[in-house]
Motif scaffolding. Structure first.
Motif, mmCIF file in Angstrom:
data_model
loop_
_atom_site.group_PDB
_atom_site.id
_atom_site.type_symbol
_atom_site.label_atom_id
_atom_site.label_comp_id
_atom_site.label_asym_id
_atom_site.label_seq_id
_atom_site.Cartn_x
_atom_site.Cartn_y
_atom_site.Cartn_z
ATOM 1 N N ASP A 1 2.355 1.526 -5.960
ATOM 2 C CA ASP A 1 2.173 2.569 -6.977
ATOM 3 C C ASP A 1 0.743 3.099 -7.013
ATOM 4 O O ASP A 1 0.503 4.260 -7.312
ATOM 5 N N LEU A 2 -0.219 2.193 -6.750
ATOM 6 C CA LEU A 2 -1.618 2.615 -6.741
ATOM 7 C C LEU A 2 -2.416 1.658 -5.874
ATOM 8 O O LEU A 2 -1.959 0.563 -5.539
ATOM 9 N N TYR A 3 -3.615 2.099 -5.516
ATOM 10 C CA TYR A 3 -4.521 1.278 -4.714
ATOM 11 C C TYR A 3 -5.637 0.733 -5.600
ATOM 12 O O TYR A 3 -6.242 1.470 -6.376
ATOM 13 N N ALA A 24 -3.613 10.798 2.807
ATOM 14 C CA ALA A 24 -3.461 11.922 1.874
ATOM 15 C C ALA A 24 -2.097 11.851 1.205
ATOM 16 O O ALA A 24 -1.234 12.721 1.381
ATOM 17 N N ASP A 25 -1.878 10.776 0.415
ATOM 18 C CA ASP A 25 -0.563 10.560 -0.208
ATOM 19 C C ASP A 25 -0.595 10.806 -1.719
ATOM 20 O O ASP A 25 0.406 10.579 -2.404
ATOM 21 N N HIS A 26 -1.744 11.239 -2.241
ATOM 22 C CA HIS A 26 -1.901 11.599 -3.656
ATOM 23 C C HIS A 26 -1.769 10.408 -4.608
ATOM 24 O O HIS A 26 -1.747 10.603 -5.826
ATOM 25 N N LYS A 27 -1.666 9.190 -4.091
ATOM 26 C CA LYS A 27 -1.526 8.036 -4.989
ATOM 27 C C LYS A 27 -2.860 7.708 -5.641
ATOM 28 O O LYS A 27 -3.924 7.811 -5.020
ATOM 29 N N PRO A 28 -2.829 7.318 -6.915
ATOM 30 C CA PRO A 28 -4.085 7.034 -7.627
ATOM 31 C C PRO A 28 -4.788 5.808 -7.072
ATOM 32 O O PRO A 28 -4.175 4.945 -6.427
ATOM 33 N N ALA A 29 -6.092 5.742 -7.339
ATOM 34 C CA ALA A 29 -6.895 4.636 -6.815
ATOM 35 C C ALA A 29 -7.928 4.195 -7.840
ATOM 36 O O ALA A 29 -8.598 5.020 -8.461
ATOM 37 N N LEU A 30 -8.016 2.876 -8.025
ATOM 38 C CA LEU A 30 -9.120 2.248 -8.746
ATOM 39 C C LEU A 30 -10.034 1.675 -7.671
ATOM 40 O O LEU A 30 -9.587 0.896 -6.824
ATOM 41 N N ILE A 31 -11.306 2.067 -7.687
ATOM 42 C CA ILE A 31 -12.239 1.643 -6.647
ATOM 43 C C ILE A 31 -13.426 0.946 -7.292
ATOM 44 O O ILE A 31 -14.149 1.546 -8.103
ATOM 45 N N THR A 32 -13.616 -0.330 -6.984
ATOM 46 C CA THR A 32 -14.776 -1.047 -7.521
ATOM 47 C C THR A 32 -16.014 -0.677 -6.712
ATOM 48 O O THR A 32 -15.938 -0.356 -5.524
ATOM 49 N N VAL A 69 -11.838 12.158 0.254
ATOM 50 C CA VAL A 69 -10.774 11.186 -0.027
ATOM 51 C C VAL A 69 -10.318 11.273 -1.484
ATOM 52 O O VAL A 69 -9.136 11.076 -1.794
ATOM 53 N N MET A 70 -11.260 11.566 -2.391
ATOM 54 C CA MET A 70 -10.946 11.567 -3.818
ATOM 55 C C MET A 70 -10.226 12.833 -4.275
ATOM 56 O O MET A 70 -9.613 12.831 -5.350
ATOM 57 N N ARG A 71 -10.305 13.893 -3.517
ATOM 58 C CA ARG A 71 -9.632 15.131 -3.922
ATOM 59 C C ARG A 71 -8.119 14.929 -3.918
ATOM 60 O O ARG A 71 -7.566 14.210 -3.102
ATOM 61 N N ARG A 72 -7.458 15.574 -4.850
ATOM 62 C CA ARG A 72 -5.986 15.594 -4.945
ATOM 63 C C ARG A 72 -5.399 14.207 -5.213
ATOM 64 O O ARG A 72 -4.276 13.924 -4.808
ATOM 65 N N ARG A 73 -6.159 13.348 -5.845
ATOM 66 C CA ARG A 73 -5.617 12.083 -6.348
ATOM 67 C C ARG A 73 -6.421 11.702 -7.586
ATOM 68 O O ARG A 73 -7.569 12.111 -7.743
#
Length: 356
Positions: free
Chosen positions: A85-87, A100-108, A129-133
């Motif tokens: 569901d998310l990274y 480029a799968d538009h899945k949300p990401a939490l990045i530490t 990488v952050m665009r469109r997600r």
């Protein structure tokens, strides 16, 4: 180790199912592994070499090849785990191969990530990488918030999230040293010139030929000459530090000049009620209140004064108690950290597309 703690804490949370790609190690039974056997072997070698940043810093040509291989492996695992569901990505640069799968990401984000942001084109590649997600950047210290906001604030929400602390550190029973006992001070660090900073030069007049003892723990990652008056023990386990050394030490010393985030060993020392003497750099001042939860120094004279001040039992106990209370209140445990992350997962998955 913080990856292992985060993984185990998330696995204990009933709202989360974890699929993990990481170096080999002890894993909670509830965690599913995404690492192939070949990847696991290569990551074990990488870990033995001190990590990709250390490899790049000490052996740039072969380090660059290793970094490219790491990114290829990450690209492969992102593509073959499309059901997530998310990274949740540890280290900013590990987001570079996201599909480029538009899945949300939490990045530490850690302190060394900020240094790597100065590499050519790094910000440009990460912004792409952050665009469109939907993205939440989670530095583990508040001093990183402003520069991350300036670099990525139009694309991502920046929310500092403290790592947790294992309960074993809160359970350490410290015995403040009494008059007549040798004052034992400890340093726990990777041994590099930047991590040790002015430690040997500033400490020599206060330790060499005196009853004070300076005990140094950590892996030798650069060819450094350790003075004879320093008691070097090599790497130490958490069990050894919590059981044998933290309870009977005057305090922890770190005079690092390295690009620090919020060093975990300092948080663990605070949770154990161990006073800290730290170099007066922004990363340390971000969470140490001078003369309250620790002591900051920017000169050798200030360092000498803080050593003497904290060898007074009453002052030592006061600052150690304040440090432990701060850690319990502001940081908590790894389960508290996992819950902070889960709250962000909910926002990433359930908030509107305009939410930042």
């Amino acid at each position: 180790m913080f990856m292992a703690h985060i993984s185990r804490a998330l696995a204990r949370n009933p709202e989360v199912s974890v699929l993990q790609w990481a170096p080999p190690g002890e894993v909670d039974p509830a965690v599913d592994l995404a690492t192939t056997e070949l990847e696991s072997q290569w990551l074990a070698t990488l870990m033995q070499r001190g990590g990709i940043s250390h490899w790049l810093r000490t052996r740039p040509p072969s380090g660059a090849i290793a970094a490219a291989k790491l990114l290829r492996m990450l690209r492969a695992v992102y593509r073959r785990t499309g059901e997530v569901d998310l990274y949740h990505i540890n280290w900013l640069q590990c987001a570079l191969p996201l599909p480029a799968d538009h899945k949300p990401a939490l990045i530490t984000v850690l302190g060394n990530d900020m240094r790597l942001l100065r590499l050519p084109f790094m910000r440009t590649m990460l912004r792409r990488v952050m665009r469109r997600r939907k993205v939440v950047l989670c530095p583990n210290a508040t001093w990183m918030q402003a520069p991350l906001q300036a670099a990525f604030g139009d694309l991502a929400h920046v929310q500092p999230v403290s790592f947790g602390i294992d309960p074993r550190w809160y359970a350490v029973d410290r015995r403040v040293q009494t008059h007549g006992e040798p004052a034992r001070w400890i340093v726990v660090s990777r041994l590099t010139a930047d991590k040790l900073g002015d430690l040997f030069a500033w400490s020599q007049p206060m330790f060499a030929g005196t009853s004070r003892e300076l005990h140094l723990f950590g892996p030798m990652q650069e060819a450094l000459e350790i003075p004879g008056w320093v008691r070097y023990h090599g790497p130490a386990s958490a069990e050894q530090l919590a059981g044998d050394w933290f309870p009977r030490a005057c305090g922890l010393i770190t005079l690092s000049r390295h690009a620090e985030g919020r060093p975990q060993v300092m948080l663990e020392a605070m949770a154990a009620g161990l006073p800290i003497i730290a170099s007066a750099m922004p990363a340390h001042a971000d969470f140490i209140n001078d003369n309250d939860t620790g002591m900051l120094c920017d000169t050798q004279a200030a360092y000498r004064a803080t050593l003497s001040a904290l060898e007074d039992a009453q002052a030592n106990r006061r600052i150690g108690t304040a440090a432990r209370e701060w850690a319990r209140r502001e940081v908590g445990t790894w389960d508290d950290c996992a819950q902070r992350y889960v709250a962000i997962y909910h926002r990433l998955l359930g908030g509107s597309s305009n939410e930042r």
